[in-house]
Design a protein around this motif. Structure first.
Motif, PDB file in Angstrom:
ATOM      1  N   TYR A  83      32.060  41.430  44.379  1.00  0.00           N
ATOM      2  CA  TYR A  83      30.924  41.894  43.585  1.00  0.00           C
ATOM      3  C   TYR A  83      29.575  41.376  44.079  1.00  0.00           C
TER       4      TYR A  83
ATOM      5  N   ALA B  50      28.848  45.999  39.281  1.00  0.00           N
ATOM      6  CA  ALA B  50      29.092  44.664  39.852  1.00  0.00           C
ATOM      7  C   ALA B  50      28.625  43.572  38.897  1.00  0.00           C
TER       8      ALA B  50
ATOM      9  N   ALA C 155      28.677  43.467  46.861  1.00  0.00           N
ATOM     10  CA  ALA C 155      28.278  44.770  46.317  1.00  0.00           C
ATOM     11  C   ALA C 155      26.825  44.742  45.858  1.00  0.00           C
TER      12      ALA C 155
ATOM     13  N   TYR D 187      26.262  51.380  40.725  1.00  0.00           N
ATOM     14  CA  TYR D 187      27.275  50.450  41.238  1.00  0.00           C
ATOM     15  C   TYR D 187      26.816  48.998  41.168  1.00  0.00           C
TER      16      TYR D 187
ATOM     17  N   CYS E 161      32.644  46.971  45.442  1.00  0.00           N
ATOM     18  CA  CYS E 161      33.012  46.939  44.021  1.00  0.00           C
ATOM     19  C   CYS E 161      34.510  47.159  43.845  1.00  0.00           C
TER      20      CYS E 161
END
Length: 260
Positions: free
Chosen positions: A138, A165, A141, A161, A133
């Motif tokens: 992303y 993302a 992630a 998280y 991230c």
């Protein structure tokens, strides 16, 4: 096993020689088995002693990490890895330290080492996802945090998280779904973090849902009055709500708390 036979100068018949060799072999096999058991016991004791030492070092790492002394934490985790380089959790802990130091690529490298030793631990996947991230990867992630969630569905940090993302990719619905789930789990476990509210407040701000954004960011500040980002975002919310005095006050607070 032939030492006695080598030393004797008497002739022996073939039958006696064969008998001696047979008995000698049996004795040697018994001795070998006993030695193997002994060495296994010694190895087990030594390994246990090493593991206990590594666990003690990781305890020091944990305590130093919790007070923000990452230099000391890194020093002791390096010692632990040198003593036992096959203990997966040590690499996970070193990844967490690198992450907190902003060394995201190094954190990702450490999680790879941890996963190679223990692929059933959710923590290294979560840390790797968080690190992705912060370097703008992303989709990676999302993959990593999803792997963490598959192993441990109660790991609210991973939802947090993954929500970040999705938010950065513009998928606000999925972002909110994950962030709401993260907050619900965190509240249920008594482990709520202000970051979930900051992140959800940011999504509401992007959606122009200013009242909801204000509520989340105010809660984040209540939980952590030292978070500059929460004040900065709330200043934007107040500006949209035409509350200029509150906006200016929050902007000043953010500037004061921002690290220089």
């Amino acid at each position: 096993m032939y030492e006695y036979a080598k030393k004797t100068k008497h002739l022996v018949c073939a039958a006696m020689l064969l008998s001696m060799i047979s008995i000698g072999c049996e004795t040697t096999n018994v001795e070998t088995q006993q030695k193997q058991r002994l060495y296994a016991e010694i190895s087990g004791i030594e390994q246990k002693a090493v593991r206990e030492q590594v666990i003690q070092l990781n305890t020091i790492v944990y305590e130093a990490y919790n007070v923000g002394d990452y230099k000391t934490a890194l020093e002791y985790i390096n010692r632990a890895i040198k003593i036992e380089p096959t203990f997966a959790r040590s690499y996970t802990n070193r990844a967490a330290i690198y992450f907190m130091q902003g060394k995201y690529k190094q954190a990702i490298e450490e999680t790879a080492r941890s996963i190679s030793l223990d692929s059933e631990d959710a923590q290294p996947y979560y840390i790797r996802g968080a690190a992705y991230c912060f370097i703008g990867k992303y989709w990676q992630a999302i993959d990593s945090t999803s792997a963490a969630i598959a192993i441990d569905p109660a790991l609210w940090d991973a939802y947090n998280y993954r929500g970040v993302a999705y938010g950065q990719l513009g998928d606000y619905d999925k972002a909110l779904e994950d962030l709401m789930y993260a907050i619900d789990i965190a509240i249920e476990t008594g482990d709520i973090s202000y970051t979930c509210y900051v992140n959800r407040g940011y999504i509401y701000l992007k959606q122009k849902k200013y009242e909801k954004a204000l509520a989340d960011l105010t809660e984040a500040i209540r939980l952590n009055p030292q978070d500059a980002e929460a004040y900065r975002l709330r200043a934007q919310v107040y500006k949209h709500l035409k509350q200029d005095e509150h906006s200016a006050a929050d902007a000043q607070a953010a500037a004061r708390l921002e690290p220089h």
